[in-house]
Motif scaffolding. Structure first.
Motif, PDB file in Angstrom:
ATOM      1  N   TYR A   1     -35.050  -3.944 -27.228  1.00  0.00           N
ATOM      2  CA  TYR A   1     -33.890  -3.103 -26.968  1.00  0.00           C
ATOM      3  C   TYR A   1     -33.947  -1.798 -27.757  1.00  0.00           C
TER       4      TYR A   1
ATOM      5  N   ILE B   1     -35.970   0.588 -25.772  1.00  0.00           N
ATOM      6  CA  ILE B   1     -35.223   1.161 -24.648  1.00  0.00           C
ATOM      7  C   ILE B   1     -34.300   2.268 -25.140  1.00  0.00           C
TER       8      ILE B   1
ATOM      9  N   GLU C   1     -33.707  -7.328 -21.233  1.00  0.00           N
ATOM     10  CA  GLU C   1     -34.024  -5.906 -21.393  1.00  0.00           C
ATOM     11  C   GLU C   1     -34.126  -5.168 -20.061  1.00  0.00           C
TER      12      GLU C   1
ATOM     13  N   ALA D   1     -32.217  -1.652 -19.545  1.00  0.00           N
ATOM     14  CA  ALA D   1     -33.007  -0.484 -19.131  1.00  0.00           C
ATOM     15  C   ALA D   1     -32.437   0.102 -17.846  1.00  0.00           C
TER      16      ALA D   1
END
Length: 311
Positions: free
Chosen positions: A59, A62, A300, A304
Motif C-alpha cells: 500500500y 501505491i 491492493e 490502486a
C-alpha cells in the motif's frame, strides 16, 4: 508523542488513502491461520511481522506512485481484553502487542515517508463484540473497557486511534470519551447494513449527531466501513450538517449483506475498477470525503483502482 497528533494532515484538502482488508487478505489470499480473525497474533513472530511489513509496503508503494498521503493502522482490531483472553493474552501481553504494532509502522514510516506524502499512524480499535452484531455496553462501560488500549497507543508514536466496525452509538461514545481523556485524536467508523443504517437501527446521520452531542464533538472525524457503496450512498445527504463530519470510507468489495458474508466460505473480491469508480463518484458528490480505502474482501488492487479513478 505522535508526529501528527496535534495536526492530522488528512483533515486538510487532498485525498488520503488507507489499506484494504487485512484479515481477509491474510486468510484467503495468503492462507494464514488467524484465530478469532485476529491479525495481531502475527506480531508475535518474526515471520508474522515480515508478513505485516510486506502487506503494508504494497500500500505504501501505491500511495507513493500516486503521490498520496496514507493512513496505516496497526494490526490491533481484535487486541482488546475479551478477544485477547480467548487467545491467551493478558493485560500485559495486550499492552505489549498494541505498542509493537505501532513500532512496526513507525519503522516503515522512517523508510517510506516523503514531505509531500505523509504517513499517519493509527492505533486500530475494534468493537468489544462482533463487527456485524449490535453490542450491549453503556457509554460508561465502553469508555472503561477501551481505555487501556487507547492509553497504550497514547504512550507510543501513534498519531491517532481509529475505531472500526462499530455497530451502536454507546460504544462509539465511550471510545470517543476515552480518546479525549488520553489526549488522542480519534476517528469513529460505523458499519452499516444494506439499508444504510447501523445494525442497531439508527441512521448514519443520527449516529454521528448523537455521538457529537454526547461527547462535545470529540471525534476528529467519522467514517463508514465494512459496507459496499451501494449500501450507503443513498444515506449520504450532502445538505445536512452531519455530512461535514464524515471524512472517509473504507468500503467492502462485495455487494453481499453481512449475513451472507458471514456464512461464505469463499472470498467475494467484487470488481476493483467498479469500486474505484464508485469511490470517485462518492467523492465528487461529497467533497468532505478525503480518506478512501478498503475493508473486507479488498486488497491492493482495489486501493490502486481507487487511486487511479480519483487521479
Amino acid at each position: 508523542m505522535g508526529k501528527y497528533r496535534a495536526d492530522l494532515p488528512q483533515l486538510k484538502p487532498g485525498l488520503f488513502v488507507s489499506d484494504g482488508g487485512m484479515e481477509t487478505t491474510f486468510i484467503f489470499h495468503e492462507g494464514v491461520d488467524l484465530p478469532e480473525f485476529a491479525s495481531f497474533v502475527l506480531l508475535d513472530s518474526e515471520e508474522g511481522r515480515a508478513r505485516l511489513r510486506a502487506y503494508y509496503e504494497r500500500y505504501l508503494a501505491i500511495a507513493r506512485r500516486h503521490g498520496r498521503g496514507i493512513i496505516l493502522d496497526g494490526a490491533t482490531w481484535r487486541a482488546n481484553a475479551d478477544w485477547g483472553a480467548k487467545l491467551g493474552y493478558d493485560v500485559a501481553a495486550l499492552r505489549r502487542i498494541n505498542a509493537l504494532s505501532i513500532e512496526l509502522i513507525e519503522g516503515l514510516r522512517a523508510e517510506w515517508e516523503t514531505p509531500d506524502a505523509p504517513i499517519v499512524i493509527g492505533g486500530a480499535i475494534g468493537p468489544r463484540g462482533d463487527g456485524y452484531v449490535a453490542g450491549r455496553m453503556s457509554a460508561g462501560e465502553a469508555e472503561a473497557y477501551h481505555a487501556p488500549q487507547i492509553e497504550t497507543f497514547a504512550q507510543t508514536a501513534a498519531d491517532m486511534v481509529g475505531a472500526y466496525t462499530l455497530t451502536y452509538v454507546e460504544e462509539a461514545v465511550g471510545i470517543a470519551r476515552a480518546a479525549r481523556a488520553a489526549n488522542m485524536p480519534c476517528a469513529i467508523s460505523f458499519t452499516v447494513e444494506t439499508d444504510g443504517r447501523l445494525v442497531s437501527g439508527p441512521t448514519l446521520g443520527d449516529a454521528i449527531e448523537t455521538v457529537d452531542r454526547e461527547t462535545d464533538a470529540a471525534p476528529a472525524y467519522y467514517m463508514v466501513n465494512c459496507a459496499h457503496p451501494a449500501h450507503f450512498e443513498q444515506a449520504l445527504a450532502a445538505d445536512e450538517p452531519w455530512m461535514r463530519r464524515l471524512a472517509g470510507v473504507k468500503a467492502n468489495a462485495s455487494m453481499k449483506s453481512h449475513a451472507e458474508l458471514d456464512q461464505s466460505t469463499t472470498l467475494d473480491s467484487g470488481d476493483p475498477d467498479d469500486l474505484g469508480r464508485r469511490c470517485k463518484s462518492l467523492r465528487a458528490a461529497h467533497p468532505s470525503l478525503r480518506i478512501l480505502g478498503g475493508c473486507c474482501g479488498t486488497d491492493e488492487r482495489h486501493v490502486a483502482a481507487i487511486c487511479e479513478a480519483c487521479a
